[in-house]
Design an enzyme around this catalytic site. Structure first.
Site, PDB file in Angstrom:
ATOM      1  N   TYR A 112       0.841  -1.071   0.102  1.00 15.87           N
ATOM      2  CA  TYR A 112      -0.048   0.031  -0.020  1.00 15.87           C
ATOM      3  C   TYR A 112       0.875   1.168   0.058  1.00 15.87           C
ATOM      4  CZ  TYR A 112      -4.213   2.615   1.381  1.00 15.87           C
ATOM      5  OH  TYR A 112      -5.291   3.398   1.604  1.00 15.87           O
ATOM      6  N   ARG A 165      -6.528   9.734 -11.077  1.00 15.42           N
ATOM      7  CA  ARG A 165      -5.927  10.497  -9.658  1.00 15.42           C
ATOM      8  C   ARG A 165      -5.370   9.472  -8.755  1.00 15.42           C
ATOM      9  NH1 ARG A 165      -5.805   9.860  -5.099  1.00 15.42           N
ATOM     10  NH2 ARG A 165      -7.847  10.584  -4.079  1.00 15.42           N
ATOM     11  N   LYS A 187      -5.688  -2.281  -2.156  1.00 15.34           N
ATOM     12  CA  LYS A 187      -6.849  -1.940  -1.181  1.00 15.34           C
ATOM     13  C   LYS A 187      -7.469  -3.362  -0.974  1.00 15.34           C
ATOM     14  CE  LYS A 187      -7.182   2.711  -1.234  1.00 15.34           C
ATOM     15  NZ  LYS A 187      -7.318   3.618  -0.191  1.00 15.34           N
ATOM     16  N   GLU A 213     -12.480   4.194  -6.426  1.00 15.94           N
ATOM     17  CA  GLU A 213     -10.919   4.450  -5.905  1.00 15.94           C
ATOM     18  C   GLU A 213     -10.321   5.370  -6.836  1.00 15.94           C
ATOM     19  OE1 GLU A 213     -10.060   3.475  -2.619  1.00 15.94           O
ATOM     20  OE2 GLU A 213      -8.471   5.142  -2.960  1.00 15.94           O
ATOM     21  N   ASP A 214      -9.757   6.496  -6.286  1.00 17.40           N
ATOM     22  CA  ASP A 214      -8.947   7.486  -7.095  1.00 17.40           C
ATOM     23  C   ASP A 214      -9.410   7.759  -8.569  1.00 17.40           C
ATOM     24  OD1 ASP A 214      -7.486   6.959  -5.171  1.00 17.40           O
ATOM     25  OD2 ASP A 214      -5.761   6.115  -5.700  1.00 17.40           O
ATOM     26  N   ASP A 269     -14.031   6.056  -1.601  1.00 12.00           N
ATOM     27  CA  ASP A 269     -13.186   5.935  -0.360  1.00 12.00           C
ATOM     28  C   ASP A 269     -12.487   7.323  -0.138  1.00 12.00           C
ATOM     29  OD1 ASP A 269     -11.604   4.530   1.241  1.00 12.00           O
ATOM     30  OD2 ASP A 269     -10.006   4.089  -0.149  1.00 12.00           O
ATOM     31  N   ASP A 270     -12.206   8.050  -1.274  1.00 13.51           N
ATOM     32  CA  ASP A 270     -11.379   9.241  -1.125  1.00 13.51           C
ATOM     33  C   ASP A 270     -12.121  10.262  -0.576  1.00 13.51           C
ATOM     34  OD1 ASP A 270      -8.720   8.221  -2.677  1.00 13.51           O
ATOM     35  OD2 ASP A 270     -10.539   7.918  -3.903  1.00 13.51           O
ATOM     36  N   ASN A 322      -0.819  11.753  -0.001  1.00 15.08           N
ATOM     37  CA  ASN A 322       0.105  10.528  -0.543  1.00 15.08           C
ATOM     38  C   ASN A 322       0.651  10.338  -1.528  1.00 15.08           C
ATOM     39  OD1 ASN A 322      -0.800   8.979   2.019  1.00 15.08           O
ATOM     40  ND2 ASN A 322      -2.923   8.765   1.121  1.00 15.08           N
TER      41      ASN A 322
HETATM   42  N1  LIG Z   1      -4.852   9.993   3.823  1.00 19.70           N
HETATM   43  C1  LIG Z   1      -5.782   9.316   3.359  1.00 19.70           C
HETATM   44  O1  LIG Z   1      -6.430   8.651   3.494  1.00 19.70           O
HETATM   45  C2  LIG Z   1      -6.092   9.917   1.974  1.00 19.70           C
HETATM   46  C3  LIG Z   1      -5.348  10.861   1.293  1.00 19.70           C
HETATM   47  N2  LIG Z   1      -5.656  11.504   0.105  1.00 19.70           N
HETATM   48  C4  LIG Z   1      -4.685  12.403  -0.587  1.00 19.70           C
HETATM   49  O2  LIG Z   1      -5.094  13.761  -0.412  1.00 19.70           O
HETATM   50  C5  LIG Z   1      -4.549  14.313  -1.528  1.00 19.70           C
HETATM   51  C6  LIG Z   1      -5.594  14.943  -2.438  1.00 19.70           C
HETATM   52  O3  LIG Z   1      -6.534  14.031  -2.906  1.00 19.70           O
HETATM   53  P1  LIG Z   1      -8.005  14.376  -3.512  1.00 19.70           P
HETATM   54  O4  LIG Z   1      -8.833  15.402  -2.486  1.00 19.70           O
HETATM   55  O5  LIG Z   1      -8.734  13.249  -4.080  1.00 19.70           O
HETATM   56  O6  LIG Z   1      -7.498  15.171  -4.732  1.00 19.70           O
HETATM   57  P2  LIG Z   1      -8.232  16.312  -5.714  1.00 19.70           P
HETATM   58  O7  LIG Z   1      -7.702  16.429  -6.688  1.00 19.70           O
HETATM   59  O8  LIG Z   1      -9.767  16.118  -5.573  1.00 19.70           O
HETATM   60  O9  LIG Z   1      -7.898  17.821  -4.642  1.00 19.70           O
HETATM   61  C7  LIG Z   1      -6.961  18.197  -4.594  1.00 19.70           C
HETATM   62  C8  LIG Z   1      -6.943  19.716  -4.024  1.00 19.70           C
HETATM   63  O10 LIG Z   1      -5.720  20.297  -3.912  1.00 19.70           O
HETATM   64  C9  LIG Z   1      -5.619  21.595  -4.316  1.00 19.70           C
HETATM   65  N3  LIG Z   1      -4.604  22.079  -4.869  1.00 19.70           N
HETATM   66  C10 LIG Z   1      -3.709  21.724  -5.684  1.00 19.70           C
HETATM   67  N4  LIG Z   1      -2.658  22.512  -5.707  1.00 19.70           N
HETATM   68  C11 LIG Z   1      -2.878  23.295  -4.809  1.00 19.70           C
HETATM   69  C12 LIG Z   1      -1.947  24.252  -4.006  1.00 19.70           C
HETATM   70  N5  LIG Z   1      -0.684  24.651  -4.680  1.00 19.70           N
HETATM   71  N6  LIG Z   1      -2.168  25.017  -3.208  1.00 19.70           N
HETATM   72  C13 LIG Z   1      -3.292  24.538  -2.467  1.00 19.70           C
HETATM   73  N7  LIG Z   1      -4.212  23.592  -2.941  1.00 19.70           N
HETATM   74  C14 LIG Z   1      -3.999  23.119  -4.091  1.00 19.70           C
HETATM   75  C15 LIG Z   1      -6.667  21.596  -5.622  1.00 19.70           C
HETATM   76  O11 LIG Z   1      -7.102  22.669  -5.801  1.00 19.70           O
HETATM   77  P3  LIG Z   1      -8.284  23.033  -7.074  1.00 19.70           P
HETATM   78  O12 LIG Z   1      -9.561  22.741  -6.528  1.00 19.70           O
HETATM   79  O13 LIG Z   1      -8.179  24.631  -7.354  1.00 19.70           O
HETATM   80  O14 LIG Z   1      -7.881  22.319  -8.325  1.00 19.70           O
HETATM   81  C16 LIG Z   1      -7.581  20.456  -4.741  1.00 19.70           C
HETATM   82  O15 LIG Z   1      -8.688  21.532  -4.384  1.00 19.70           O
HETATM   83  C17 LIG Z   1      -3.943  13.088  -2.345  1.00 19.70           C
HETATM   84  O16 LIG Z   1      -2.310  13.339  -2.225  1.00 19.70           O
HETATM   85  C18 LIG Z   1      -4.185  11.894  -2.017  1.00 19.70           C
HETATM   86  O17 LIG Z   1      -3.339  11.098  -1.921  1.00 19.70           O
HETATM   87  C19 LIG Z   1      -6.581  11.196  -0.471  1.00 19.70           C
HETATM   88  C20 LIG Z   1      -7.632  10.149  -0.161  1.00 19.70           C
HETATM   89  C21 LIG Z   1      -7.215   9.565   1.103  1.00 19.70           C
HETATM   90  C1  LIG Z   2      -5.245   6.679   0.693  1.00 23.99           C
HETATM   91  C2  LIG Z   2      -5.846   6.986  -0.728  1.00 23.99           C
HETATM   92  O1  LIG Z   2      -6.858   6.428  -0.784  1.00 23.99           O
HETATM   93  C3  LIG Z   2      -5.220   8.129  -1.393  1.00 23.99           C
HETATM   94  O2  LIG Z   2      -4.399   8.668  -1.212  1.00 23.99           O
HETATM   95  O3  LIG Z   2      -5.790   8.170  -2.676  1.00 23.99           O
HETATM   96 MG   LIG Z   3      -7.537   6.719  -2.807  1.00 26.84          MG
END
Ligand SMILES: NC(=O)C1=CN([C@@H]2O[C@H](COP(=O)(O)OP(=O)(O)OC[C@H]3O[C@@H](n4cnc5c(N)ncnc54)[C@H](OP(=O)(O)O)[C@@H]3O)[C@@H](O)[C@H]2O)C=CC1
Ligand SMILES: CC(=O)C(=O)O
Ligand SMILES: [Mg+2]
Length: 615
Positions: free
Chosen positions: A127, A180, A198, A270-271, A293-294, A466
């Protein structure tokens, strides 16, 4: 059974054996279901059947494999010891990943025994973070399919593909379109590594039988130029499809899967990138047992971490005892960001009710939460200008005069009604919690973390992006920049850190891993046990509560806001019971409620042991 199917990690369609008797289940198939038509060598190569040196002499004679394995007869424990030692001889994480996948292809039960019993060591391999590298290099390290491939070329014919999967009792699907992958962007068909990882955790952490799990890649092209140019890339060589054709493929697959495996088939998104994720979830969540999941799993694990943190922040002088005492700032306003924000807002409302306080409106609860995206703080002005995507709108708050005054005359002064950086936001709002879900590394800078520590005795610093390379800051940075006062949570694991406190004392801090892997296995277990037909947010909320309740004082004392990973099966069992219970209460369960729900849910958890041979 053909050797090809054996190596895909599944078994004959005739094998309905383990279906409805979870108490006896192992992570693979039952002995009685094995293909009688296999040759002796094929049997040894069937990862569900192969016991290697654990075959008894009687079994060897029966199956005609005497002399085809070393003559010694070993216990599974000893075999596991060898595999672990072998794993540790590998010098890089990606080699370890490949070794583990090779073991899965050789011997399913041994793989799960190794991973389950050494979860803290193996989870970062199967993972995040290693699976991230594995996906980037998926086309280079490919050996076996290990999942279902559905591409745009299959439109109109998806049912036939689904019907080709040689397992009648699939209960759990994780699917991605590779849009993503973690914080690594669009990886196209290489994204299949994520559903595989997963689902391996579904089995290792919650005992969902491996053969009931199906990883799926929906290949809709990719915008990743370097993959498109790589002759070894195995996905469609076209730009990512969007719009109607794309939606059609996703839904054709979901319909086909549900048609074959039933209404309570669990399908996890997922993603997917956020141009598709929110819409698809809304469009499918009432007619499928599905969740994203995200958006939702991440929300639950983050809320659990915040709830556990309250037990720390409530103890300090002038302590913040309640969720509603905190102000949350998110860096990232996408799937994870708005998913977490919505669940925290819901929890703030629930908390007031539980405390017998005046009810808090949704809007009021949301005002405790502010989001920063790539263009700066999400505000009402941006909403009024039509600049915001739908999922951000509920958190577009007004920058009131008192907020403007808070930074007037400083370098962080608000100009033209806009707040453009995280640092400016933090100075204006003075939050107690900073949650990073932006996938942009090192954005929680020294000055931001130091300021958080100046205005809070115990600042919450959650760097959830991540894999490790994308984390908003490291554990070491968060602790050192706050003199060890921060509560640090990360999406990918960080090693413990020795940090010097203001008193000069050096203590060891153990960062907790705020990853949805703490939620989805237990959630899935509960959903499957109850045969739930939908997954309302309520199930995520109770999952978060169940997880937070399992954090013990010893965890908190070391700085960890989650139970130790070595307890993950117990954690998943308790989440599963809570989820199933709520599903029955909400009348969304299609199973009959068992008298002893706790025992029943636990009986659904398969153990990584060899099935008994009846000779
Ligand atoms: N720990 C965990 O369990 C999980 C972690 N994650 C992690 O979270 C991260 C984001 O995932 P997710 O939300 O699905 O992705 P998204 O693409 O949906 O969201 C990313 C967000 O980050 C913003 N962003 C990008 N660049 C910048 C910057 N320079 N400054 C500020 N904000 C910025 C984007 O802005 P804009 O809207 O303007 O494009 C968007 O709102 C990934 O790294 C993922 O691995 C996700 C799921 C689970
Ligand atoms: C953990 C997870 O689901 C992610 O980073 O997208
Ligand atoms: Mg994910």
């Amino acid at each position: 059974m053909s050797v090809l199917l054996d190596t895909m990690g599944m078994f004959s369609r005739k094998s309905k054996a383990a279906d409805d008797k979870p108490a006896e289940a192992t992570l693979a198939l039952k002995d009685s279901s094995r293909g009688a038509e296999e040759s002796n060598v094929e049997r040894l190569r069937n990862p569900h059947f192969n016991k290697g040196t654990s075959f008894t002499q009687k079994e060897r004679a029966q199956y005609g494999v005497l002399g085809l394995v070393p003559s010694v007869e070993e216990t599974m424990e000893l075999q596991t010891k060898r595999e672990l030692q072998h794993l540790r001889r590998k010098t890089s994480d990606i080699e370890k990943y490949e070794f583990l996948m090779g073991l899965l292809d050789r011997n399913v039960q041994l793989f799960y025994k190794l991973v389950t019993e050494n979860i803290s060591e193996c989870m970062p391999l199967v993972y995040t973070p290693t699976v991230g590298q594995a996906c980037q290099e998926f086309h280079l390290i490919y050996t076996q399919p290990r999942g279902l491939y559905v591409s745009l070329n299959d439109l109109g014919n998806v049912q036939a593909l689904v019907d080709n999967w040689p397992e009648d009792n699939v209960t759990t699907i994780v699917m991605t379109d590779g849009g993503r992958i973690l914080g690594l962007g669009d990886l196209g068909a290489n994204g299949l590594g994520i559903p595989q990882g997963k689902l391996q955790l579904y089995s290792a952490c919650a005992g969902i039988p491996h053969h009931q799990c199906l990883p799926v890649i929906l290949d809709v092209g990719t915008n990743n130029e370097s993959l498109l140019e790589d002759e070894l890339y195995m996905g469609l060589r076209q730009k990512r499809e969007r719009g109607e054709t794309y939606d059609h493929l996703v839904k054709e697959f979901m319909q086909a899967a549900q048609k074959r495996w039933g209404r309570s088939l669990l399908i996890q998104f997922e993603d997917f990138d956020n141009t598709n994720a929110f819409r698809l979830l809304e469009e499918t969540r009432h007619s499928y047992t599905t969740f994203n999941d995200d958006i939702q799993g991440t929300a639950a694990v983050s809320l659990a971490g915040v709830l556990a943190s309250l037990r720390v922040t409530s103890k300090v002088d002038g302590g913040k005892k309640k969720l509603r005492d905190h102000t949350f700032v998110f860096l990232g306003a996408g799937e994870a960001g708005t998913g977490i924000a919505n669940l925290i807002a819901h929890a703030i409302q629930e908390e007031a009710v539980d405390d017998g306080e005046e009810p808090i409106s949704e809007a009021e609860a949301r005002r405790k939460i502010w989001l920063v995206d790539s263009k700066g703080l999400v505000t009402k002005t941006r909403k009024d200008n039509g600049e915001l995507q739908h999922h951000k709108i509920d958190f577009a708050h007004e920058i009131t005069d008192d907020l403007i005054d808070a930074v007037k005359g400083t370098e962080f002064e608000v100009k033209d009604g806009r707040v453009t950086s995280l640092e400016q936001t933090v100075h204006m709002l003075k939050p107690s919690a900073l949650i990073g879900v932006s996938a942009i590394p090192r954005t929680f800078t020294q000055s931001i973390v130091e300021y958080m520590a100046e205005i809070n005795e115990v600042p919450l610093i959650f760097a959830l992006s991540n894999p490790t390379s994308q984390a908003e800051c490291t554990a070491e940075q968060a602790y050192n920049w706050s003199s060890g006062r921060a509560i640090f949570v990360s999406g990918s694991p960080f090693d413990p850190v020795d940090v010097e406190l203001e008193s000069g004392e050096v203590v060891t801090k153990y960062p907790g891993q705020g990853n949805n892997a703490y939620i989805f296995p237990g959630l899935g277990l509960g959903v499957l046990a109850a045969k739930a037909t939908t997954i309302p947010n309520e199930l995520l909320y109770v999952s978060a509560q169940a997880l937070a309740e399992q954090v013990v004082d010893e965890d908190l004392d070391g700085g960890r806001m989650y139970p130790h990973l070595s307890h993950i099966r117990e954690v998943s069992a308790k989440i599963g019971v809570r989820v199933a219970d709520r599903a029955f209460k909400l009348a969304i369960a299609s199973a009959k409620r068992p008298e002893d729900l706790d025992a029943y849910v636990r009986s659904c958890m398969a153990q990584p042991i060899y099935p008994q041979t009846r000779l």
